[in-house]
Design a protein around this motif. Structure first.
Motif, mmCIF file in Angstrom:
data_model
loop_
_atom_site.group_PDB
_atom_site.id
_atom_site.type_symbol
_atom_site.label_atom_id
_atom_site.label_comp_id
_atom_site.label_asym_id
_atom_site.label_seq_id
_atom_site.Cartn_x
_atom_site.Cartn_y
_atom_site.Cartn_z
ATOM 1 N N CYS A 116 0.807 -1.200 0.025
ATOM 2 C CA CYS A 116 -0.120 0.109 -0.187
ATOM 3 C C CYS A 116 0.839 1.365 0.107
ATOM 4 O O CYS A 116 2.245 0.999 0.410
ATOM 5 C CB CYS A 116 -0.941 0.093 1.276
ATOM 6 N N THR B 218 0.832 3.494 2.094
ATOM 7 C CA THR B 218 1.260 3.783 3.436
ATOM 8 C C THR B 218 2.503 3.252 3.713
ATOM 9 O O THR B 218 3.355 3.840 4.518
ATOM 10 C CB THR B 218 0.248 3.652 4.336
ATOM 11 N N HIS C 279 0.576 -4.340 5.876
ATOM 12 C CA HIS C 279 -0.848 -4.138 6.544
ATOM 13 C C HIS C 279 -2.143 -4.716 5.760
ATOM 14 O O HIS C 279 -3.016 -4.087 5.896
ATOM 15 C CB HIS C 279 -1.092 -2.810 7.326
ATOM 16 N N CYS D 279 -6.980 -3.306 2.988
ATOM 17 C CA CYS D 279 -6.811 -1.994 3.434
ATOM 18 C C CYS D 279 -7.226 -1.098 1.974
ATOM 19 O O CYS D 279 -8.280 -0.624 2.441
ATOM 20 C CB CYS D 279 -5.219 -1.429 3.508
ATOM 21 N N ARG E 5 -2.360 -3.289 -8.255
ATOM 22 C CA ARG E 5 -2.021 -3.620 -6.984
ATOM 23 C C ARG E 5 -0.794 -4.507 -6.651
ATOM 24 O O ARG E 5 -1.015 -5.464 -7.239
ATOM 25 C CB ARG E 5 -3.118 -3.968 -5.901
HETATM 26 ZN ZN LIG Z 1 -3.226 0.875 3.361
#
Ligand SMILES: [Zn+2]
Ligand SMILES: [Zn+2]
Length: 340
Positions: A41, A43, A56, A146, A328
């Motif tokens: 991700c 993040t 995560h 997520c 992704r």
């Molecule tokens: Zn995320």
């Protein structure tokens, strides 16, 4: 018995570091998971300069349950997300919003640096685990934990109706899932992308309308028709361009983490009665609803697989950095290399 497993951390220089984590045996309320996959991700990219176990968007199989755990058993396939728990007793924890807990918060990147999904194993509280529906293959399940929940939350919390128009800014890791969720809810889906390049894919995923940045700037998009605007780009857009297309009493959701301030016309907010919503994470109930909806409607992230090795993670980060991932990146855990 101590638990030892391989994990991948960030570091000062931003290099991925392979390390061994030694963890106390599971407590009565915890579960030991053998990880299968983890999504990558944006993040994680924010945190790769920190000394913490990354990841995560995990999916794995339960290997051991604590003595008090009644909700899960060995062999269950489970998903791990951003929130690892809280004190368990405050109002926020009791209502499922444990990421707000003030007493013992455990959120990815902020606390609890030895637990992440870029690892062969994870120890997690049973109270923050969801079962993955059987019809969702493991490689597709991670990104739902997520990215999937992030785009589902606006639709779930503001009671999006099937006759509404959902506007989606950006076709990437979040956007390509948002298109699928909104279209399966029956909404009119208007996608806004930089250029023409993703038009065909956006339409295949369920978009009904597609506009480029040039269309917006040149005023080629009709006025006041978007009821919910989901902004999924890594940088916030020029709000001036979007003001005309927002319907009265519409909702704006900036969904990615940006360090910028939010500049939007107060006059427009008031006169059009527009609301701006921040959202952070899902309760277990919201996660289960999202997974059930995704399973029933066959919502799947479009993934690119990389091995979960130092090289594989580095390559995935580089591709993410360049905006080249379609859509992704998913890391496959390499169990044979670590003697488990
Ligand atoms: Zn995320
Ligand atoms: Zn609490």
């Amino acid at each position: 018995m101590m638990i030892t497993y391989t994990a991948f951390k960030g570091s000062n220089s931003g290099q991925v570091v392979e390390t061994k984590i030694t963890h106390e045996d599971v407590t009565p309320t915890e579960v030991l998971i053998e990880n299968l996959y983890s999504g990558l991700c944006g993040t994680d990219a924010h945190y790769k300069h920190l000394d913490l176990v990354l990841g995560h968007e995990g999916v794995g199989v339960v290997k051991q349950v604590g003595t008090d755990v009644k909700s899960l058993k060995t062999g269950d396939r489970v998903g791990v997300g951003y929130v690892r728990g809280g004190c368990g007793y405050c109002n926020d924890c009791l209502t499922g919003y444990s990421w707000f807990c003030q007493n013992a918060p455990k959120n990815y990147g902020l606390q609890d640096f030895e637990s992440g999904c870029f690892a062969t194993n994870t120890v997690w509280p049973a109270s923050r685990l969801v079962k993955i529906p059987d019809s969702i293959p493991s490689e597709y399940a991670g990104p739902l934990m997520c990215a999937g929940q992030t785009v589902f939350l606006p639709l779930a919390r503001t009671e999006v109706r099937s006759w509404d128009t959902v506007g989606i800014v950006g076709v990437g890791g979040l956007g390509h899932l948002a298109i699928q969720f909104a279209s399966k809810m029956g909404c009119n889906v208007a996608v806004f992308s930089g250029t023409e390049s993703k038009r065909e894919e956006a339409m295949k995923l369920g978009a009904s309308e597609f506009y480029t940045a040039a269309d917006l700037k040149e005023g080629k998009v009709r006025k006041s028709f978007v009821n919910h605007l989901l902004v999924t780009t890594s940088e916030l857009p020029d709000w001036k361009v979007y003001e005309p297309i927002l319907a009265n009493q519409s909702h704006i959701f900036p969904l990615t983490i940006s360090m910028e301030d939010f500049h939007i016309s107060a006059l427009m907010l008031v006169t059009k009665e527009i609301s701006v919503h921040g959202i952070c994470a899902s309760t277990l109930t919201q996660l289960n609803k999202m997974l059930d909806f995704a399973a029933r409607h066959k919502i799947r992230p479009v993934i690119e697989e990389f091995p979960m090795t130092k090289e594989g993670i580095t390559e995935a980060f580089e591709k993410l950095d360049k905006g080249k991932v379609r859509y992704r990146a998913v890391l496959k855990v390499q169990h044979h290399t670590n003697g488990h």
